[in-house]
Design a protein around this motif. Structure first.
Motif, PDB file in Angstrom:
ATOM      1  N   THR A 359      -0.665  -1.776  10.370  1.00  0.00           N
ATOM      2  CA  THR A 359      -1.197  -1.431   9.053  1.00  0.00           C
ATOM      3  C   THR A 359      -2.531  -2.132   8.860  1.00  0.00           C
ATOM      4  N   CYS A 360      -3.564  -1.344   8.637  1.00  0.00           N
ATOM      5  CA  CYS A 360      -4.874  -1.933   8.358  1.00  0.00           C
ATOM      6  C   CYS A 360      -5.014  -2.054   6.837  1.00  0.00           C
ATOM      7  N   HIS A 361      -5.530  -3.197   6.389  1.00  0.00           N
ATOM      8  CA  HIS A 361      -5.579  -3.463   4.949  1.00  0.00           C
ATOM      9  C   HIS A 361      -6.971  -3.556   4.367  1.00  0.00           C
ATOM     10  N   THR A 362      -7.961  -3.170   5.131  1.00  0.00           N
ATOM     11  CA  THR A 362      -9.309  -3.430   4.620  1.00  0.00           C
ATOM     12  C   THR A 362     -10.277  -2.349   5.055  1.00  0.00           C
ATOM     13  N   GLY A 434      -3.477   3.403   7.071  1.00  0.00           N
ATOM     14  CA  GLY A 434      -4.172   2.806   5.943  1.00  0.00           C
ATOM     15  C   GLY A 434      -3.201   2.765   4.770  1.00  0.00           C
ATOM     16  N   VAL A 435      -3.622   2.186   3.650  1.00  0.00           N
ATOM     17  CA  VAL A 435      -2.688   1.869   2.574  1.00  0.00           C
ATOM     18  C   VAL A 435      -2.893   2.688   1.298  1.00  0.00           C
ATOM     19  N   ALA A 436      -3.788   3.672   1.355  1.00  0.00           N
ATOM     20  CA  ALA A 436      -3.938   4.672   0.289  1.00  0.00           C
ATOM     21  C   ALA A 436      -4.644   5.858   0.941  1.00  0.00           C
ATOM     22  N   THR A 460      -2.190   7.733  10.397  1.00  0.00           N
ATOM     23  CA  THR A 460      -1.467   8.290   9.268  1.00  0.00           C
ATOM     24  C   THR A 460      -1.727   7.428   8.024  1.00  0.00           C
ATOM     25  N   ASN A 461      -1.190   7.878   6.929  1.00  0.00           N
ATOM     26  CA  ASN A 461      -1.352   7.125   5.671  1.00  0.00           C
ATOM     27  C   ASN A 461       0.014   6.765   5.109  1.00  0.00           C
ATOM     28  N   VAL A 462       0.111   5.561   4.573  1.00  0.00           N
ATOM     29  CA  VAL A 462       1.236   5.253   3.683  1.00  0.00           C
ATOM     30  C   VAL A 462       0.657   4.528   2.468  1.00  0.00           C
ATOM     31  N   THR A 463       0.667   5.216   1.361  1.00  0.00           N
ATOM     32  CA  THR A 463       0.151   4.597   0.136  1.00  0.00           C
ATOM     33  C   THR A 463       1.098   3.475  -0.292  1.00  0.00           C
TER      34      THR A 463
END
Ligand code: PLP
Length: 814
Positions: A359-362, A434-436, A460-463
């Motif tokens: 998971t990348c956070h930035t 990514g996170v959104a 992929t994305n996971v908000t």
């Protein structure tokens, strides 16, 4: 008839009181008569923990024996918040506890408040990890959180008489901590340094020193799932308690050096957030907890086996890398498989790649960790060799895909003198998220574009999401009761999309008025909290307007304080008449990284603006500003439910997601914000007409950078902005000292990297819209209630379901 599905233990209040007495007597060694609130807190916590033990054992057994793959959530931070109230809720013991402690002569709230909040995280990333393990347990998914039990958490923040941030160590283990169980019998050895030699044609790592990783286990009870997972936080101990030779030479300080060196590893959480750290100790911490966790998972899933079949490892557990901090796990698992278990490279690679996801956070390039190869070589020489080989294989693979040399060079994991951890994670795992939505798109289009082009199916994305247990049910009991009344069921606590059922009620004026009454009661309660905790007198007949989050330039607290100053100026010079003035109280809460100069100066400015405004009789009752010290989960749980207007004003394209934004919307605040991170999705769901949008889009920001950004132009163009900056520059907030904020003013006028000035006019203009709506309480509250009703998507249960489907491919225990 309201349907209540919340868990309820069959234990009676009297029985629970007896259990507390028993703990007081046998573990606290104090009689019930002499017990203090702190004693009762420890005793009650241990009593609740006992109630969870059987479900914990059963979950562990089912996790190991079951056919469902487990999740390992590797995170350098878990920002848990206080435990007791949440454990009581999930154990179904809240009512019994209330009565039991009353029968012992205490107010339940005093016992809950006696807990010291563990601060083992910096902000959003660590709090997300805590929400996720809550949701995993609540969904019945077998999972381990793996991290570090830092002795010192995030620093305690106070302000000196000049308004400057002062950091003091947070020694949270100063008092008895009843939740973590230290398990000396399930320790792991973690080694560092030394060299790699060849023996019989095999590479053998001869480390120079080792530490003992000892797990401290925290129970993670699910809500209404009957499951209790484990959060295993490692603490570092020395193998050599002390050096006897040195001791015999009477060199006492030298004698304890090995112990000090080893125990330093888990001593302190780095108080950094979205900024570069790059310290040796940080790499030691990362390797320490990741190595111990991987070995622990092998121990758990292949008990007592000398030669386990580790090709099945990815079928037993999938590891999520929460940002780049645990990415050293990729070469570590390769090393374990090859060096410790004798697998060949290709088999090891297949297993490793299947095991990890990232998971990348930035989106800030400076927050993507890059380690000097020399440092990795010194501390983890075998891992550096493995990383080099991974990089060779990677470059060959890219060549095979026909990718040109220049692009390959840009993508290298190992550059010759550095190791790019985000790239290692992207190549070394199965999925990257990514996170959104917006963040995941920008990762593909910009930050990791080459990787997305080469491996499109990985992305992929996971908000993000937040747990409705802590951040609605516990933080906002008034709203929770109203939601349950409105829906006729409390099932929303574990199925937050049910909040949609409130939409028709937004048309019912009586229900909207009840919602308004809950908000008013929460504001009133916060006035009391603020008096007790900060010694301030807040006027509850004002708009409660909040900006709480880490202090960072990209989040743009500067933009908010400049607006506040311009509003102050307008009040002072009489350009607003009495009817136009909407009384506001502005709350800031923010810690700045101790070495972050401009962030600390911004805090100082906010404090001094606050002093001037709050002491100016001309604006009394119209505008007040508070910089509340030490923003933490407790403050969040009290302030968010009381807030009416939330600020999410980062520069578009800089905030990966945000989770504070979700908590506010779920608690019925309206948001003023930019099209950034999850704001975009919040606005889509709650409706554009129920969200105060302003500012540049990502594309407009990019264009402005490309065209050449000159902040001074904006200063000249908007008299409100000019006046606000002039007041800072002329010493109004520094007793006439014009130099006090000179670096900040110079930065605004000449650099302003995150373009606060460019967005100022739009931000100031939208205030009229906000104020107009606030003057119509029924309409304001209708919109606020619509925010609640349409924010069910932002439950971390939904996030976890997305991870299960898109990334982990597993599910609940049968
Ligand atoms: N810090 C604390 C204590 C929080 O509770 C939160 C809430 O999510 C955050 C930081 C993150 O805030 P934001 O998403 O606004 O950056």
């Amino acid at each position: 008839m309201t349907e209540i599905t919340a868990p309820k233990s069959p234990v009676t209040a009297d029985q629970f009181a007896d259990e507390i007495r028993e703990q007081l007597k046998y573990t606290q060694n104090v009689t019930a008569e002499r017990a203090t609130a702190a004693d009762v807190y420890v005793a009650a916590s241990k009593a609740v923990r006992n109630h969870l033990a059987d479900a914990w054992f059963k979950t562990q057994a089912d996790t190991v024996n079951g056919s469902t793959k487990a999740v390992g959530y590797l995170s350098a931070e878990f920002l848990m918040g206080k435990q007791l109230e949440n454990a009581l809720l999930n154990a179904g013991l809240t009512e019994q506890f209330d009565k039991a402690v009353e029968s012992l002569g205490f107010a339940p709230k005093d016992i809950i408040d006696a807990e010291y909040e563990p601060g083992l995280g910096n902000g959003g990333l660590g709090r997300l990890a805590a929400c996720f393990i809550d949701s995993l347990a609540s969904l019945g998914v077998p999972a381990f959180g793996y991290g570090i039990q830092y002795k010192y958490g995030i620093f305690k923040q106070t302000f000196d008489e000049n308004g400057k941030q002062v950091e003091t160590p947070d020694y949270w283990l100063n008092n008895e901590e009843p939740w973590g169980h230290i398990d000396y019998n399930r320790d792991q050895k973690v080694s560092f340094g030394g060299e790699v030699v060849e023996e019989n044609g095999k590479k053998v790592w001869k480390p120079a020193w080792s530490v003992r990783a000892v797990p401290v286990d925290y129970l993670v009870p699910g809500y209404a799932s009957g499951r209790v997972n484990t959060l295993r936080l490692w603490t570092a101990k020395s193998y050599d308690e002390f050096d006897l030779l040195a001791f015999n030479r009477s060199e006492y300080m030298d004698a304890v050096k090995p112990q000090v060196k080893a125990e330093n590893i888990s001593k302190i959480l780095y108080p950094e957030d979205s900024t570069k750290v790059g310290k040796e100790l940080r790499l030691e911490q990362q390797y320490f907890f990741v190595s111990a966790s991987l070995h622990d998972a092998i121990r758990v899933f292949y008990p007592g086996q000398d030669k386990p079949d580790l090709t099945t490892f990815p079928d037993k557990i999938t590891f999520q890398l929460n940002d780049t901090h645990p990415v050293i796990g990729i070469p570590e698992l390769m090393r374990i498989l090859i060096d410790e278990y004798g697998y060949d490279w290709d088999t090891a690679w297949t297993v490793t790649q299947k095991t990890f996801n990232y998971t990348c956070h930035t989106l800030l390039p400076e927050a993507l960790e890059v380690w000097p190869a020399s440092l990795i070589g010194e501390l983890l020489p075998r891992h550096l060799e493995i990383i080099k080989k991974i990089n060779e294989q990677f470059e060959d693979e890219l060549k095979g895909k026909g990718i040109d040399d220049k692009t390959i060079e840009d993508m290298r994991i190992y550059t010759g003198d550095a190791v790019r951890m985000a790239y290692l994670a992207t190549y070394g795992g199965s999925h990257v998220n990514g996170v959104a939505e917006l963040h995941s798109q920008l990762l593909k289009d910009v930050t990791l574009k080459n990787f997305s082009d080469a491996y499109p199916s990985k992305f992929t994305n996971v908000t993000n999401g937040v747990t409705p247990r802590r951040f609605v049910k516990l933080a906002n009991p008034g709203l929770s009761d109203l939601i349950t009344e409105g829906l006729g069921t409390d099932k929303w606590i574990s199925d937050l999309e049910l909040l949609k059922g409130l939409v028709p009620l937004t048309k019912d004026d009586e229900f909207v008025k009840k919602f308004a009454a809950v908000k008013a009661a929460n504001k009133h309660a916060f006035v009391g909290f603020a008096k007790d905790h900060y010694g301030i007198d807040v006027d509850e007949n004002t708009l409660f307007n909040t900006m709480v989050k880490r202090l960072h330039e990209y989040k743009r607290q500067s933009l908010k304080i400049l607006l506040v100053i311009s509003q102050y100026a307008a009040l002072k010079n009489g350009s607003l008449n009495a009817e136009e003035i909407l009384p506001r109280t502005v709350f800031f809460g923010a810690k700045a990284a101790p070495g972050y100069y401009l962030a600390k100066m911004t805090i100082e400015l906010i404090n001094n603006v606050s002093k001037v405004i709050n002491n100016d009789p001309d604006v009394k009752g119209k505008l007040a500003v508070y910089m509340l010290p030490n923003y933490n989960i407790e403050m969040a749980q009290n302030l968010i439910p009381a807030t009416e207007l939330d600020e999410q004003i980062s520069q578009a394209g800089k905030e990966a997601s945000g989770t504070g934004n979700m908590k506010f919307a779920l608690n019925g605040a309206l948001t003023v914000g930019t099209l950034d991170g999850a704001n975009v999705e919040i606005r889509e769901r709650v409706g554009a007409e129920n969200f105060f949008l302003f500012g540049m889009t990502v594309d407009e920001v990019e264009k402005l950078y490309a065209d050449g950004y000159d902040p001074a132009k904006y200063y000249e163009a908007d008299p409100r902005l000019k006046q606000a900056i002039d007041l800072v520059a002329n010493g109004t907030f520094s007793n006439g000292d014009r130099n006090a904020y000179a670096p900040l003013v110079a930065d605004w006028l000449t650099k302003d990297w995150f373009m606060a000035l460019a967005d100022f006019s739009a931000y100031a203009d939208i205030q009229a819209e906000i104020e107009k709506l606030y003057r119509d309480p029924l309409e304001w509250n209708r919109k606020a209630l619509l925010n609640v009703a349409n924010s069910g998507y932002f439950s971390s249960d939904r996030s976890i379901e997305d991870y299960l489907e898109r990334i982990w491919h597993t599910g609940p225990l049968a």
